[in-house]
Design a protein around this motif. Sequence first.
Motif, PDB file in Angstrom:
ATOM      1  N   UNK A 186      12.793  18.514 -84.110  1.00 44.25           N
ATOM      2  CA  UNK A 186      12.195  18.895 -82.859  1.00 44.25           C
ATOM      3  C   UNK A 186      12.931  20.125 -82.310  1.00 44.25           C
ATOM      4  N   UNK A 187      12.181  21.036 -81.721  1.00 53.87           N
ATOM      5  CA  UNK A 187      12.758  22.250 -81.150  1.00 53.87           C
ATOM      6  C   UNK A 187      13.569  21.917 -79.899  1.00 53.87           C
TER       7      UNK A 187
ATOM      8  N   UNK B  85      10.668  28.247 -81.270  1.00 53.82           N
ATOM      9  CA  UNK B  85      10.682  27.033 -82.093  1.00 53.82           C
ATOM     10  C   UNK B  85      10.574  27.387 -83.579  1.00 53.82           C
ATOM     11  N   UNK B  86       9.767  28.395 -83.890  1.00 54.77           N
ATOM     12  CA  UNK B  86       9.653  28.834 -85.286  1.00 54.77           C
ATOM     13  C   UNK B  86      10.981  29.379 -85.794  1.00 54.77           C
ATOM     14  N   UNK B  87      11.686  30.115 -84.950  1.00 58.80           N
ATOM     15  CA  UNK B  87      13.013  30.618 -85.326  1.00 58.80           C
ATOM     16  C   UNK B  87      13.938  29.441 -85.600  1.00 58.80           C
ATOM     17  N   UNK B  88      13.939  28.484 -84.696  1.00 59.04           N
ATOM     18  CA  UNK B  88      14.850  27.343 -84.825  1.00 59.04           C
ATOM     19  C   UNK B  88      14.633  26.557 -86.113  1.00 59.04           C
ATOM     20  N   UNK B  89      13.389  26.449 -86.573  1.00 60.29           N
ATOM     21  CA  UNK B  89      13.122  25.652 -87.770  1.00 60.29           C
ATOM     22  C   UNK B  89      13.082  26.496 -89.041  1.00 60.29           C
ATOM     23  N   UNK B  90      13.454  27.745 -88.943  1.00 59.84           N
ATOM     24  CA  UNK B  90      13.428  28.641 -90.101  1.00 59.84           C
ATOM     25  C   UNK B  90      14.566  28.364 -91.059  1.00 59.84           C
ATOM     26  N   UNK B  91      14.251  28.507 -92.343  1.00 61.52           N
ATOM     27  CA  UNK B  91      15.332  28.513 -93.317  1.00 61.52           C
ATOM     28  C   UNK B  91      15.897  29.935 -93.344  1.00 61.52           C
ATOM     29  N   UNK B  92      16.959  30.127 -94.071  1.00 70.91           N
ATOM     30  CA  UNK B  92      17.617  31.440 -94.078  1.00 70.91           C
ATOM     31  C   UNK B  92      16.688  32.565 -94.518  1.00 70.91           C
ATOM     32  N   UNK B  93      15.797  32.289 -95.465  1.00 71.90           N
ATOM     33  CA  UNK B  93      14.900  33.324 -95.969  1.00 71.90           C
ATOM     34  C   UNK B  93      13.891  33.788 -94.916  1.00 71.90           C
ATOM     35  N   UNK B  94      13.505  32.908 -93.993  1.00 71.79           N
ATOM     36  CA  UNK B  94      12.504  33.231 -92.969  1.00 71.79           C
ATOM     37  C   UNK B  94      13.118  33.695 -91.658  1.00 71.79           C
ATOM     38  N   UNK B  95      14.392  33.426 -91.468  1.00 72.72           N
ATOM     39  CA  UNK B  95      15.001  33.557 -90.146  1.00 72.72           C
ATOM     40  C   UNK B  95      14.859  34.955 -89.544  1.00 72.72           C
ATOM     41  N   UNK B  96      15.251  35.974 -90.250  1.00 70.56           N
ATOM     42  CA  UNK B  96      15.220  37.322 -89.669  1.00 70.56           C
ATOM     43  C   UNK B  96      13.793  37.766 -89.361  1.00 70.56           C
ATOM     44  N   UNK B  97      12.847  37.463 -90.253  1.00 75.35           N
ATOM     45  CA  UNK B  97      11.453  37.845 -90.009  1.00 75.35           C
ATOM     46  C   UNK B  97      10.916  37.177 -88.750  1.00 75.35           C
TER      47      UNK B  97
END
Length: 166
Positions: A1-2, A29-41
């Motif tokens: 949960x965010x 919330x999308x940032x918080x649940x991001x894995x490392x590969x998605x985080x910066x985008x």
Amino acid sequence: MAALEWSGALALDLPLMDETHEEFVELLAQVECSDDAQLLTRWQALVTHTEQHFGMEDRWMASTHFASGNCHSMQHKVVLQVMREGALRAAQGDLQALRMMAAELALWFPQHAQTMDAALALHLRRVGFDASTGVVNAPEALPGELVHGCGGAGCSPTPLARPVAA
């Protein structure tokens, strides 16, 4: 949960502002649940949204007699600066900085929305501001002098201004 979820407690009865705030919460919330590969985008998407979001509110303030140096606008500038610096650090491999910033944003945003943005929304309703057209329908209700504070009883501090440990 965010850490932060949209709720009625964040709604300010100004539809365009509420929609923008809800989008901010969703992107965070999308940032918080991001894995490392998605985080910066995903962080970059949040920064882009926040630039537009804060720009819109700053334009509303400018057109309804808020001084350009009021604490609400200044807080926008500081938060955006820190978010951009976080993106630079992440691009250099420091993803933990973004994760810490996301956690801070989740704490900061409700206070900002419920104080500074609530005061702005009240001010905009008082002057009959139409957010979709930018028209002030009750110009006689505009303050005689520029608003130099945040529009409310006081200004809240910007916790994101604290430097992130290296």
